[in-house]
Design an enzyme around this catalytic site. Structure first.
Site, mmCIF file in Angstrom:
data_model
loop_
_atom_site.group_PDB
_atom_site.id
_atom_site.type_symbol
_atom_site.label_atom_id
_atom_site.label_comp_id
_atom_site.label_asym_id
_atom_site.label_seq_id
_atom_site.Cartn_x
_atom_site.Cartn_y
_atom_site.Cartn_z
ATOM 1 C CG HIS A 36 -2.062 -1.025 1.032
ATOM 2 N ND1 HIS A 36 -3.217 -0.799 0.325
ATOM 3 C CD2 HIS A 36 -2.128 -2.307 1.459
ATOM 4 C CE1 HIS A 36 -3.969 -1.894 0.341
ATOM 5 N NE2 HIS A 36 -3.320 -2.829 1.015
ATOM 6 C CG ASP A 38 1.074 0.617 -5.391
ATOM 7 O OD1 ASP A 38 0.267 0.908 -4.485
ATOM 8 O OD2 ASP A 38 0.826 -0.249 -6.265
ATOM 9 N N GLY A 122 -7.857 -14.648 -7.354
ATOM 10 C CA GLY A 122 -8.346 -14.196 -6.052
ATOM 11 C C GLY A 122 -7.355 -14.493 -4.946
ATOM 12 C CB ALA A 123 -4.316 -16.384 -4.730
ATOM 13 N N GLY A 124 -4.431 -12.867 -4.704
ATOM 14 C CA GLY A 124 -3.569 -11.695 -4.513
ATOM 15 C C GLY A 124 -2.273 -11.799 -5.281
ATOM 16 C CB SER A 128 -6.819 -8.659 -12.691
ATOM 17 O OG SER A 128 -6.239 -8.180 -11.503
ATOM 18 C CG ASP A 172 -0.581 -5.417 -8.539
ATOM 19 O OD1 ASP A 172 0.287 -5.330 -7.656
ATOM 20 O OD2 ASP A 172 -1.802 -5.424 -8.305
HETATM 21 C C1 GLA Z 1 -3.002 -4.362 -4.925
HETATM 22 C C2 GLA Z 1 -2.875 -3.183 -5.879
HETATM 23 C C3 GLA Z 1 -1.445 -2.628 -5.847
HETATM 24 C C4 GLA Z 1 -0.986 -2.338 -4.427
HETATM 25 C C5 GLA Z 1 -1.287 -3.522 -3.512
HETATM 26 C C6 GLA Z 1 -1.016 -3.203 -2.074
HETATM 27 O O1 GLA Z 1 -2.215 -5.437 -5.357
HETATM 28 O O2 GLA Z 1 -3.212 -3.575 -7.185
HETATM 29 O O3 GLA Z 1 -1.364 -1.483 -6.660
HETATM 30 O O4 GLA Z 1 -1.567 -1.166 -3.952
HETATM 31 O O5 GLA Z 1 -2.626 -3.956 -3.618
HETATM 32 O O6 GLA Z 1 0.345 -2.994 -1.880
#
Ligand code: GLA
Length: 386
Positions: A36, A38, A122-124, A128, A172
């Site tokens: 969080h 970026d 959906g796993a982060g 996408s 990302d």
């Molecule tokens: C998601 C967002 C990123 C970043 C992270 C948290 O992956 O797409 O831009 O903000 O959350 O670090």
């Protein structure tokens, strides 16, 4: 045995359109530290991983966009001039990018695109962003658009911001496009300059524990955190006009101007300001090969995300708590946007089977859920295959 992903995608494209496509691969990402930060103009430290989307693309002689998602078994089609939200989600990642390129006057024409992937959704792990980057990269190749990788990343981010509606930062998309084997990317989100930091430790394994709790970044919580950060900046800015983001803010300013105005906003901002510094310190650790110190910072990041930024959840906290105090574990924390998804863990390679066994077992006992485990290694970013 199932055909490798590129063969499967290639064959499906051939059988649908009777010609050979251009094949592109675009990976998901991990993030070592800098969560969080970026969208607050701070630094992040992600890497592309060895899990990807493979897309096959080819030109059409009409203005139709014909999409086929192999994993979903779904097809979607529209025209270049009729782009709107699909109501299906996955087409939006492609269409959002096309819309951005058209807005920027790139001569995109009709095309067919078939894709599949092995990035858990959906796993982060940014499946996408991988699809967005695959689209931008493939269109750039197909129509010789001459777009730089940075501009592709920015177009993909804008697609997510404006079309999908998640106000994400650039991490990302940048990681997916700029990844390199055995390298972490230290990205400065204020000016998008970056530096590679080697991550080549055969004695260390990065493990992802997937809670199987589906996070929804599109849910308002992510955008709400972003707004809270902006409110914090606005409060400081009244007194210090030069402060335009939390990157410029100090702990002292937060105490003076934000804390008395709003405690929640203060806690959010306090986390971000510390995390921005932690990335710097963590990168120094890595350059000195001090993974023990780096690992401690990962635990600190988790504490901040849990108590100050409040984007964790019970399952993520449990997984990090279970890793605390184990000799083989250097660091552990939740990764990505939060509210579910994965933890990222740095573990002594020889102890990996024991750690996985113990954590999987306890997680099942305490949550009734089956933990999914992935081994990740920093890998090459988006490329043309074939
Ligand atoms: C998601 C967002 C990123 C970043 C992270 C948290 O992956 O797409 O831009 O903000 O959350 O670090």
């Amino acid at each position: 045995m199932a055909a490798p992903l590129p063969d499967l995608v290639h064959q499906t494209y051939r059988s649908l359109f009777s010609e050979d496509p251009l094949l592109v691969r675009s990976p998901g990402r991990i993030n070592l530290i800098g969560e969080h930060t970026d969208y607050n103009q701070g630094w992040v430290l992600p890497a592309a991983i060895d899990k990807q989307i493979v897309a096959a693309i080819g030109k059409r002689d009409d203005p139709i966009i014909q999409l086929h998602a192999l994993d979903q078994g779904q097809t979607y089609s529209t025209t270049l001039h009729g782009i709107e939200r699909s109501g299906l989600l996955w087409p939006d990642y492609v269409l959002g990018v096309v819309q951005q390129l058209i807005r920027s006057q790139y001569p995109v024409q009709g095309f067919n695109l078939v894709f599949a992937g092995d990035i858990p959704q959906g796993a982060g792990l940014s499946s996408s962003a991988a699809l967005e980057c695959a689209t931008a990269f493939a269109l750039n190749e197909l129509f010789s658009l001459g777009i730089s990788k940075l501009d592709m990343a920015l177009a993909a981010q804008a697609a997510e911001n404006d079309f999908v509606g998640v106000k994400c930062g650039l991490m990302d998309q940048f990681a997916s496009l700029f990844g390199q084997e055995r390298q972490l990317i230290k990205l400065d989100c204020a000016d998008f300059s970056h530096e590679y930091i080697p991550f080549n430790h055969p004695d260390i394994q990065l493990i992802l524990f997937d809670t199987r709790v589906k996070h929804s970044l599109a849910s308002s919580a992510y955008n709400e955190r972003r707004e809270q950060c902006e409110r914090g900046v606005a409060l400081i800015r009244k007194h210090h006009p030069a402060v335009t983001s939390l990157r410029d803010a100090t702990a002292e300013q937060l105490n003076r101007y934000v804390k008395p105005a709003n405690e929640t906003v203060y806690q959010r901002c306090r986390y971000v300001v510390s995390e921005i510094q932690r990335v710097q310190d963590g990168c120094d650790d890595l350059k000195k090969n001090d993974l023990t110190s780096f690992g401690k910072r990962m635990f600190e990041t988790h504490e901040g995300l849990r108590h100050q930024y409040e984007v964790s959840c019970h399952e993520l906290d449990l997984l990090v708590d279970l890793m605390q105090g184990r000799e083989a574990v250097l660091g552990a924390r939740m990764m990505g946007g939060g509210f579910g998804g994965c933890t990222i863990n740095m573990v002594t390679a020889g102890e990996v089977p024991d750690v996985i066994y113990a954590i999987t077992h306890t997680y099942r006992r305490k949550t009734g859920k089956e933990l999914q485990v992935y081994l990740a290694r920093p890998s090459e970013g988006t490329t043309v295959l074939s």
